[in-house]
Design an enzyme around this catalytic site. Structure first.
Site, PDB file in Angstrom:
ATOM      1  NE  ARG A  64      -3.892  -1.917   2.549  1.00 59.04           N
ATOM      2  CZ  ARG A  64      -3.755  -2.937   3.395  1.00 59.04           C
ATOM      3  NH1 ARG A  64      -2.681  -3.014   4.150  1.00 59.04           N
ATOM      4  NH2 ARG A  64      -4.671  -3.887   3.470  1.00 59.04           N
ATOM      5  CD  GLU A 148       3.707 -24.943  10.971  1.00 61.53           C
ATOM      6  OE1 GLU A 148       2.924 -24.841  11.944  1.00 61.53           O
ATOM      7  OE2 GLU A 148       3.993 -26.041  10.440  1.00 61.53           O
ATOM      8  CD  GLU A 209      -3.105  -4.811  15.831  1.00 61.12           C
ATOM      9  OE1 GLU A 209      -3.057  -3.583  15.569  1.00 61.12           O
ATOM     10  OE2 GLU A 209      -2.220  -5.614  15.478  1.00 61.12           O
ATOM     11  CG  ASP A 220      -6.156 -14.563  16.414  1.00 66.10           C
ATOM     12  OD1 ASP A 220      -5.776 -14.294  15.252  1.00 66.10           O
ATOM     13  OD2 ASP A 220      -5.428 -15.136  17.249  1.00 66.10           O
ATOM     14  CE  LYS A 224      -3.632 -17.233  15.797  1.00 66.46           C
ATOM     15  NZ  LYS A 224      -2.976 -16.562  16.942  1.00 66.46           N
TER      16      LYS A 224
END
Length: 454
Positions: A64, A148, A209, A220, A224
């Site tokens: 970006r 991974e 964040e 999140d 996973k």
């Protein structure tokens, strides 16, 4: 801006056979993970080439902020503002997608696959949501999708499940797979502070964040866990069916109460095989304070795997970081470099099992999941704690232990209860009945207890 690919990328190495020329990488995104990948590839190029059997070089980068990207790349790769230029570039063998997101990233990855390019990604959300489509496209085109870095950063858990433990029937996988929440819970425990204060510390130190929603809500970790469960059990990706509970509602009283009972609170992702299906859940849970999992502090990650032959194994490492994540990205690139040009049937399957062996295992409902539980019951009077065991037993929930919480000032008497294993549905019904009892002075809090025994 983007430079003419013929002028910027054409070299003598591009005319060499694929087995001897460097593996040519196009990178989409050069933020925290991308810049770390670029640095480690440059710094350790001799070791990496020695392991891969050929060089690995980044030839084009999409970013970006081209000005910032130029300071990182320093003339060693072409630059473009258009990720599709990378995904479709004729001089690129493998696309590394580290930009994140699930919308445009899906289009870039599918475009790369359609153009016959392998893909390496650290994007767990992309694969949890769109992985079925992406892996099917890759199988059809005969290319690899490696990820991974999407699960536990520096911990090679996908490789462990797909290769190191391939002889085993996996019984369960349980892990601390979000460093932000682990840091917050540690602060709540060690400093006796509430969730909001601990979150503010995590944000000030860069562990969280500005918008920490995916982390603190458990999303999140669920992304996973979806990938872990698929690789452990040979099941399709079932993110939409995962039970997800975060830590935002967790109170300091319960972190302290867990400590008084000899436990620590951790946000766990758990995938467990049962006769009737698979548990797929993320939630804060009590873990025995002496357990190895309870000793995982700060922003670290840890994953335990229970297998029938290998027994219990544990994997520990950094849960975040630029070069830590780059380590996993480059390990995937080395695998691609080694296997580029081989038949797809000779490679490790995307989810550990060949597609004909995958099973559509049902995911158990929340009510059907069975475990021990912690209850904190606000009481009208401390003397009423003695009756709780009998009251819960009448509702079909056996009780192991009841004691009064220490430090009741300002909160009134609080009973801490540990139950024996019971189905969540039975516990919910018992708590609902107990909530209306005259002895109860406020909302009852419940958390699961996970012993994580061998």
């Amino acid at each position: 801006m983007y430079r003419d690919p013929v002028q910027s990328l054409e070299s003598a190495c591009s005319r060499l056979p694929a087995a001897t020329r460097p593996l040519r990488v196009g990178m989409i995104g050069i933020g925290t993970v991308g810049s770390g990948t670029f640095r480690v590839l440059a710094r350790n190029q001799a070791e990496i080439a020695g392991r891969a059997g050929r060089g690995i070089e980044v030839v084009i980068v999409a970013a970006r902020n081209l000005g910032r990207a130029a300071t990182i790349v320093d003339g060693r790769a072409a630059l473009t503002a258009d990720p599709l230029q990378v995904a479709t570039h004729p001089e690129v063998d493998v696309v590394v997608e580290v930009a994140g997101g699930t919308g445009p990233a899906r289009d870039w990855v599918l475009a790369a696959i359609a153009h016959g390019k392998h893909v390496v990604t650290a994007n767990k959300a992309l694969l949890a949501v769109h992985g079925g489509e992406i892996f099917a496209a890759a199988r059809q085109r005969g290319v690899s999708v490696a990820y991974e870095a999407a699960v536990a950063v520096s911990i090679p858990i996908i490789k462990a499940l797909r290769e190191g433990l391939t002889a085993n029937r996996i019984e369960w996988v349980a892990g601390i797979i979000n460093g932000t929440t682990n840091f917050i819970l540690g602060k709540m425990r060690d400093e006796g502070i509430d969730f909001g204060s601990a979150l503010a510390q995590a944000q000030a130190l860069g562990y969280a964040e500005a918008d920490p929603g995916f982390d603190i809500e458990g999303v999140d970790a669920a992304h996973k866990l979806t990938l872990l469960a698929a690789n452990a059990f040979g099941m399709p990706l079932r993110f939409a069916d995962a039970q997800v509970e975060g830590i935002a509602a967790l109170q300091a009283l319960d972190v302290a109460g867990a400590g008084q009972l000899g436990y620590r609170v951790k946000l766990l992702g758990i995938a467990r095989r049962r006769a009737e299906g698979v548990e797929l859940r993320v939630q804060p849970a009590l873990v025995p304070a002496a357990h190895l999992m309870a000793q995982v502090d700060g922003a670290m990650n840890a994953i335990m795997v229970k297998a029938d032959a290998a027994g219990l194994t544990m994997y520990y490492g950094a849960g975040a970081g630029s070069e830590q994540t780059a380590s996993a990205v480059i390990a995937d690139l080395v695998d691609v470099a080694r296997l580029d040009g081989t038949r797809a049937a000779q490679r490790v399957p995307h989810l550990g099992f060949h597609v004909h062996a995958m099973q559509a295992l049902p995911v158990l409902s929340r009510a059907a999941v069975c475990s021990a539980h912690y209850l904190r019951v606000p009481l009208q009077a401390a003397s009423q704690a003695e009756a709780l065991g009998a009251l819960l037993a009448e509702q079909g929930v056996p009780v192991r232990r009841v004691l009064l919480a220490a430090g009741e000032a300002g909160h009134g008497p609080q009973a801490l209860v540990l139950t024996a294993a019971a189905a969540q549905g039975a516990v919910d019904r018992a708590v609902h009945a107990l909530q209306g009892h005259a002895a109860v002075a406020g909302a009852i809090v419940t958390l699961r207890v996970e012993e994580l025994a061998p």
